[in-house]
Write an enzyme that holds these catalytic residues in place. Sequence first.
Site, PDB file in Angstrom:
ATOM      1  N   HIS A 261       0.731  -1.262   0.130  1.00  0.00           N
ATOM      2  CA  HIS A 261       0.128  -0.155  -0.141  1.00  0.00           C
ATOM      3  C   HIS A 261       0.967   1.125  -0.062  1.00  0.00           C
ATOM      4  CE1 HIS A 261      -3.894  -2.185   1.730  1.00  0.00           C
ATOM      5  NE2 HIS A 261      -3.337  -2.787   0.536  1.00  0.00           N
ATOM      6  N   GLU A 263       0.981   3.935   2.013  1.00  0.00           N
ATOM      7  CA  GLU A 263       1.281   4.254   3.246  1.00  0.00           C
ATOM      8  C   GLU A 263       2.311   3.272   3.706  1.00  0.00           C
ATOM      9  OE1 GLU A 263      -3.453   4.493   3.446  1.00  0.00           O
ATOM     10  OE2 GLU A 263      -1.893   3.248   2.404  1.00  0.00           O
ATOM     11  N   CYS A 289      -5.853   1.328   5.647  1.00  0.00           N
ATOM     12  CA  CYS A 289      -6.428  -0.001   5.881  1.00  0.00           C
ATOM     13  C   CYS A 289      -5.908  -0.357   7.596  1.00  0.00           C
ATOM     14  CB  CYS A 289      -6.131  -1.038   4.989  1.00  0.00           C
ATOM     15  SG  CYS A 289      -4.323  -1.415   4.934  1.00  0.00           S
TER      16      CYS A 289
END
Length: 332
Positions: A261, A263, A289
């Site tokens: 992801h 992040e 998430c």
Amino acid sequence: MIVGLVGRNGAGKTTICRHLEKKGFMYHSLSDVLRQEAVRKGIAPIRQNLIALGNDLRKQYGAGHLAEKVNDQLDSGRNHCVDSIRHPLEAGVFQKRKDFVLWFVDSIEEKRFERALARARDGDPLTLMEFRKSEAMEEKNAEETGQQLATTIEGADLTIENNGSSDELYARVDAALNRNFSETSRPSWEEYFISVAKTISTRSNCVKRKVASIIVKDKRIISTGYNGTPRGVKNCNEGGCPRCNSFAQSGTRLEECLCSHGEENAIVQAAYHGVNLKGSTLYTTYAPCLLCAKMIINAGIEKVVYNAEYPLNDTAKNILLEAGVQLEQYKG
């Protein structure tokens, strides 16, 4: 700044644009777009023909067509002046931009007629009666897509009178410039950093969703990341992630996804380069998430600003708040 000009024939719109050109503004004219189209179609580029052609183009392609062609040419890093706006929807194309201001250039009929005669363009009215008739055609049109000069004037942000000398006109223009520049808003820090994250997301190689994050400390970007397969693994858009390339139903087979992801990559990149994230803020195009939320907490990031909601992430939000991480959705 983008200065749009609306006004009747001979009011001094082009004179103002030429003055602005000397101050570094790029000049654009909707009338020039019409003239180019007239030449291409083999139509004599005289005033009555241009009015008719403009009405036809608006009817065929929409009332904002001419403005859209000019708007595509505007570099946001420069100042621009746009001459000859004659329809509210033409103004509306530019008014979507925060840096646009519409000026109405006003002048008495006697002055405007004198200037039109001195200009001596082919097809321009030679008598006051012809001049008034031509103006009436521009003022209001029964067709919605025809010229609607009167309505466009009503939407102007500022009126500049031009009944005196050139020096008086230039002084009014300069005063308006100074006022408009002082009122021109810069993007907020949140808007700025979210827009940077959106740009970075275009580098994503994931075929399912493009996401990016940036990490900021003391208003300085210290790490970035976008989603995609790990370093050394075939890119997702080249077939590197079977789960994404099969376009699996959202929320399913997540344990098979090979993509990291945005992040996650921003945090890992900081670790890779030895950058301390304690006390920083993370800006991301989607809310984190659960996995990324846990990484954010353990990395010492104090605040998360996200642009759009991410499905199935209530647990992620709860754990961030429980750990004392500030969570905020950007309202742009």
